[in-house]
Design an enzyme around this catalytic site. Structure first.
Site, short mmCIF file in Angstrom:
data_model
loop_
_atom_site.label_atom_id
_atom_site.label_comp_id
_atom_site.label_asym_id
_atom_site.label_seq_id
_atom_site.Cartn_x
_atom_site.Cartn_y
_atom_site.Cartn_z
N CYS A 58 -11.87 119.80 90.84
CA CYS A 58 -10.84 119.70 89.80
C CYS A 58 -9.44 119.74 90.41
O CYS A 58 -9.24 120.27 91.52
CB CYS A 58 -10.95 120.86 88.83
SG CYS A 58 -12.38 120.81 87.76
N CYS A 71 -11.18 124.36 83.49
CA CYS A 71 -12.60 124.70 83.34
C CYS A 71 -12.85 126.13 83.82
O CYS A 71 -11.99 126.77 84.45
CB CYS A 71 -13.47 123.71 84.12
SG CYS A 71 -13.56 124.05 85.89
N CYS A 110 -12.44 126.84 87.62
CA CYS A 110 -11.04 126.93 88.06
C CYS A 110 -10.41 128.25 87.61
O CYS A 110 -9.62 128.85 88.35
CB CYS A 110 -10.25 125.74 87.53
SG CYS A 110 -10.70 124.20 88.35
N ASN A 156 -7.74 115.68 90.53
CA ASN A 156 -9.20 115.73 90.60
C ASN A 156 -9.69 114.68 91.59
O ASN A 156 -9.11 113.59 91.70
CB ASN A 156 -9.87 115.62 89.23
CG ASN A 156 -9.46 114.40 88.43
OD1 ASN A 156 -8.36 113.88 88.57
ND2 ASN A 156 -10.34 113.95 87.56
N ILE A 157 -10.74 115.04 92.29
CA ILE A 157 -11.32 114.16 93.32
C ILE A 157 -12.83 114.09 93.05
O ILE A 157 -13.54 115.08 93.26
CB ILE A 157 -11.05 114.72 94.73
CG1 ILE A 157 -9.55 114.93 94.95
CG2 ILE A 157 -11.63 113.78 95.78
CD1 ILE A 157 -9.20 115.71 96.21
N GLU A 158 -13.25 112.94 92.52
CA GLU A 158 -14.66 112.81 92.13
C GLU A 158 -15.50 112.27 93.28
O GLU A 158 -14.99 111.93 94.35
CB GLU A 158 -14.75 111.91 90.88
CG GLU A 158 -14.04 112.55 89.71
CD GLU A 158 -14.24 111.83 88.39
OE1 GLU A 158 -14.70 110.67 88.38
OE2 GLU A 158 -13.92 112.44 87.35
N GLU A 214 -6.92 121.59 89.58
CA GLU A 214 -6.43 122.96 89.77
C GLU A 214 -6.91 123.53 91.09
O GLU A 214 -6.15 124.12 91.86
CB GLU A 214 -6.92 123.87 88.63
CG GLU A 214 -6.43 123.47 87.25
CD GLU A 214 -7.39 122.51 86.53
OE1 GLU A 214 -7.92 121.59 87.19
OE2 GLU A 214 -7.58 122.69 85.32
#
Ligand code: THU
Length: 136
Positions: free
Chosen positions: A53, A91, A94, A42-44, A55
């Protein structure tokens, strides 16, 4: 590759998680039909909504490399500092991305279900009656 091996790869991918806001680290390992593995984390983002996300990171890396056929994805996630041994389910967004590129009857989503224990679901179980390329 066994499901447990795929989960171990997802744990490796998780080390790259960039999650300074939620502190929830997720890793994914995506297996292609040709036998290649793609890692995702994940890359916020400070602005929150651009967050990607794990995935989708794995899928977008693979698709942009020319891959179109997939066998399974393993996903692990937990708060920073924890082992990620309990289930972290993908989620809805995804699941929809999976629906675009995978056969819902055969593509499997592998989750960790306790230490060295895994459980897997077909995409059609996690996204019943999904809308995909064949629906148009
Ligand atoms: N997240 C994923 O990367 N995959 C999931 O399956 C669930 C949620 C991420 C998004 C966000 O960075 C953090 O986990 C908390 O929601």
């Amino acid at each position: 590759m066994t499901d447990l091996q795929l989960i171990k790869e997802a744990k490796i991918a998780r080390r790259r998680a960039y999650s300074p806001y939620s502190h929830f680290q997720v890793g994914a390992a995506l297996l292609t039909k040709s036998g290649k593995l793609y890692y995702g984390c994940n890359i916020e983002n400070a602005s929150y909504t651009p967050t990607n996300c794990a995935e989708r990171t794995a899928f977008f890396k693979a698709v942009s490399d020319g891959e179109r056929e997939f066998v399974a994805i393993a996903v692990v996630g937990d708060i920073e500092g924890r082992e990620a041994d309990k289930m972290c389910t993908p989620c809805g967004v995804c699941r929809q991305v999976m629906m675009e590129f995978c056969d819902p009857e055969s593509f499997r989503i592998v989750l960790s279900n306790g230490r060295d224990s895994t459980i897997s679901y077909k995409l059609k179980e996690l996204l019943p009656l999904g809308f995909g390329p064949d629906s148009m």
